[in-house]
Design a protein around this motif. Sequence first.
Motif, PDB file in Angstrom:
ATOM      1  N   PHE A  80      38.688 -30.580 143.430  1.00  0.00           N
ATOM      2  CA  PHE A  80      37.722 -31.204 144.330  1.00  0.00           C
ATOM      3  C   PHE A  80      37.274 -32.542 143.761  1.00  0.00           C
ATOM      4  CE2 PHE A  80      37.208 -26.609 144.903  1.00  0.00           C
ATOM      5  CZ  PHE A  80      37.293 -26.486 146.269  1.00  0.00           C
ATOM      6  N   HIS A  81      36.771 -33.392 144.655  1.00  0.00           N
ATOM      7  CA  HIS A  81      36.142 -34.643 144.225  1.00  0.00           C
ATOM      8  C   HIS A  81      34.673 -34.536 144.643  1.00  0.00           C
ATOM      9  CE1 HIS A  81      40.409 -35.474 143.912  1.00  0.00           C
ATOM     10  NE2 HIS A  81      40.106 -36.463 143.082  1.00  0.00           N
ATOM     11  N   GLY A  82      34.181 -35.498 145.413  1.00  0.00           N
ATOM     12  CA  GLY A  82      32.781 -35.405 145.815  1.00  0.00           C
ATOM     13  C   GLY A  82      32.576 -34.398 146.942  1.00  0.00           C
ATOM     14  N   ASN A 134      38.166 -35.113 130.118  1.00  0.00           N
ATOM     15  CA  ASN A 134      38.101 -36.574 130.202  1.00  0.00           C
ATOM     16  C   ASN A 134      38.869 -37.093 131.410  1.00  0.00           C
ATOM     17  OD1 ASN A 134      37.773 -39.284 129.593  1.00  0.00           O
ATOM     18  ND2 ASN A 134      39.495 -39.332 128.141  1.00  0.00           N
ATOM     19  N   HIS A 135      38.212 -37.964 132.171  1.00  0.00           N
ATOM     20  CA  HIS A 135      38.836 -38.635 133.323  1.00  0.00           C
ATOM     21  C   HIS A 135      38.740 -40.148 133.133  1.00  0.00           C
ATOM     22  CE1 HIS A 135      40.627 -38.430 137.242  1.00  0.00           C
ATOM     23  NE2 HIS A 135      39.588 -38.864 137.924  1.00  0.00           N
ATOM     24  N   GLY A 136      38.618 -40.556 131.858  1.00  0.00           N
ATOM     25  CA  GLY A 136      38.607 -41.979 131.538  1.00  0.00           C
ATOM     26  C   GLY A 136      37.215 -42.579 131.462  1.00  0.00           C
ATOM     27  N   CYS A 141      44.481 -37.366 134.838  1.00  0.00           N
ATOM     28  CA  CYS A 141      44.891 -38.764 135.034  1.00  0.00           C
ATOM     29  C   CYS A 141      44.223 -39.341 136.281  1.00  0.00           C
ATOM     30  CB  CYS A 141      46.403 -38.839 135.216  1.00  0.00           C
ATOM     31  SG  CYS A 141      47.322 -38.086 133.857  1.00  0.00           S
ATOM     32  N   PRO A 142      43.468 -40.439 136.145  1.00  0.00           N
ATOM     33  CA  PRO A 142      42.848 -41.047 137.331  1.00  0.00           C
ATOM     34  C   PRO A 142      43.886 -41.425 138.390  1.00  0.00           C
ATOM     35  CG  PRO A 142      41.895 -41.957 135.332  1.00  0.00           C
ATOM     36  CD  PRO A 142      43.064 -41.104 134.905  1.00  0.00           C
ATOM     37  N   LEU A 143      43.576 -41.142 139.626  1.00  0.00           N
ATOM     38  CA  LEU A 143      44.438 -41.376 140.779  1.00  0.00           C
ATOM     39  C   LEU A 143      45.758 -40.614 140.660  1.00  0.00           C
ATOM     40  CD1 LEU A 143      43.859 -45.231 141.289  1.00  0.00           C
ATOM     41  CD2 LEU A 143      42.436 -43.320 142.034  1.00  0.00           C
ATOM     42  N   GLY A 144      45.803 -39.659 139.744  1.00  0.00           N
ATOM     43  CA  GLY A 144      47.006 -38.841 139.584  1.00  0.00           C
ATOM     44  C   GLY A 144      48.204 -39.597 139.031  1.00  0.00           C
ATOM     45  N   PHE A 201      37.045 -30.378 139.093  1.00  0.00           N
ATOM     46  CA  PHE A 201      36.280 -31.385 139.838  1.00  0.00           C
ATOM     47  C   PHE A 201      36.471 -32.713 139.120  1.00  0.00           C
ATOM     48  CE2 PHE A 201      34.476 -27.333 140.730  1.00  0.00           C
ATOM     49  CZ  PHE A 201      34.002 -27.387 142.029  1.00  0.00           C
ATOM     50  N   ASP A 202      36.923 -33.717 139.841  1.00  0.00           N
ATOM     51  CA  ASP A 202      37.175 -35.022 139.234  1.00  0.00           C
ATOM     52  C   ASP A 202      36.065 -36.018 139.550  1.00  0.00           C
ATOM     53  OD1 ASP A 202      39.557 -34.018 138.308  1.00  0.00           O
ATOM     54  OD2 ASP A 202      40.824 -35.521 139.281  1.00  0.00           O
ATOM     55  N   ASP A 203      35.930 -36.997 138.690  1.00  0.00           N
ATOM     56  CA  ASP A 203      35.135 -38.217 138.914  1.00  0.00           C
ATOM     57  C   ASP A 203      33.668 -38.117 138.491  1.00  0.00           C
ATOM     58  OD1 ASP A 203      37.502 -39.114 139.940  1.00  0.00           O
ATOM     59  OD2 ASP A 203      36.850 -39.125 142.042  1.00  0.00           O
ATOM     60  N   GLY A 204      33.185 -36.916 138.181  1.00  0.00           N
ATOM     61  CA  GLY A 204      31.814 -36.824 137.682  1.00  0.00           C
ATOM     62  C   GLY A 204      30.756 -37.212 138.702  1.00  0.00           C
ATOM     63  N   THR A 262      36.556 -45.789 132.936  1.00  0.00           N
ATOM     64  CA  THR A 262      36.280 -46.653 134.094  1.00  0.00           C
ATOM     65  C   THR A 262      36.995 -46.216 135.372  1.00  0.00           C
ATOM     66  OG1 THR A 262      38.166 -48.057 133.603  1.00  0.00           O
ATOM     67  CG2 THR A 262      36.076 -48.642 132.552  1.00  0.00           C
ATOM     68  N   HIS A 263      37.783 -45.135 135.298  1.00  0.00           N
ATOM     69  CA  HIS A 263      38.583 -44.654 136.422  1.00  0.00           C
ATOM     70  C   HIS A 263      39.742 -45.573 136.759  1.00  0.00           C
ATOM     71  CE1 HIS A 263      39.357 -42.580 140.374  1.00  0.00           C
ATOM     72  NE2 HIS A 263      39.142 -41.557 139.565  1.00  0.00           N
ATOM     73  N   ARG A 264      40.128 -46.454 135.846  1.00  0.00           N
ATOM     74  CA  ARG A 264      41.344 -47.218 136.111  1.00  0.00           C
ATOM     75  C   ARG A 264      42.541 -46.318 135.783  1.00  0.00           C
ATOM     76  NH1 ARG A 264      40.016 -50.248 131.175  1.00  0.00           N
ATOM     77  NH2 ARG A 264      39.328 -52.043 132.372  1.00  0.00           N
TER      78      ARG A 264
HETATM   79 ZN   LIG Z   1      39.508 -39.556 139.913  1.00  0.00          ZN
END
Ligand SMILES: [Zn+2]
Length: 219
Positions: A8-10, A103-105, A143-146, A49-52, A107-109
């Motif tokens: 899930f994300h938001g 960890n999802h980075g 990995c951000p954006l997969g 859940f990604d992105d925090g 800055t999300h780059r």
């Molecule tokens: Zn993400």
Amino acid sequence: MRVVNVCFHGIGSPGRVLEPGEETYWTGRDTFLGILDRVAGRDDVRLSFDDGNASDASIALPALQERGLTATFFVVAGRLDQPGSLSREDVRRLHGAGMTIGNHGMTHRPWRGLDPGRQQEELVAARQALAEVTGHAVRDAACPLGRYDRHVLGALRRLGYRSAHTSDRRWARTDSWIQPRYSIHAGDTPESVEREVLRRPAAPVRAKGAAVGAVKRLR
Ligand SMILES: [Zn+2]
């Protein structure tokens, strides 16, 4: 053992300005709860859940606890304490409730093609920042954006990560270092998720998915 990783994300209404196209990964609260009801009690489903986003703590955490579920939260370290994102206190609460922090980075780059300095920031400094919040080592990455390739995977392995989570829409093996996941999209319903995600695909579809994964791992 074969498992399906659901990501899930938001959830609900975003409390921050979204990245372009990001709204297609947000899901409504009722849909989210309906999906959780379908996975509760299944030992072959893993949640992340990604992105925090702030909804990880305000919506997801109580809903998981009500159903006796746990999940991994892949947090963007550079967004901690910003409006719409998790606070450090939220992350401590998630961890204290038995959830795993990954960890999802910073800055999300995306992690493909990073120069050494940026790679250090995304894979090492971000992990360190999250570990400092909970006082526990962070061992999993998403990995951000997969996006990934063999260089990204090689760096994660060298840095001692226990797992690398992707978004390749395939079932996974529990003993695999790479964990493909199915991201939930805005148009999904509990019924469509049951049909398209929670049932293991037929062999020809599985073979196609495996081929796609191999191309990404080796490029
Ligand atoms: Zn993400």
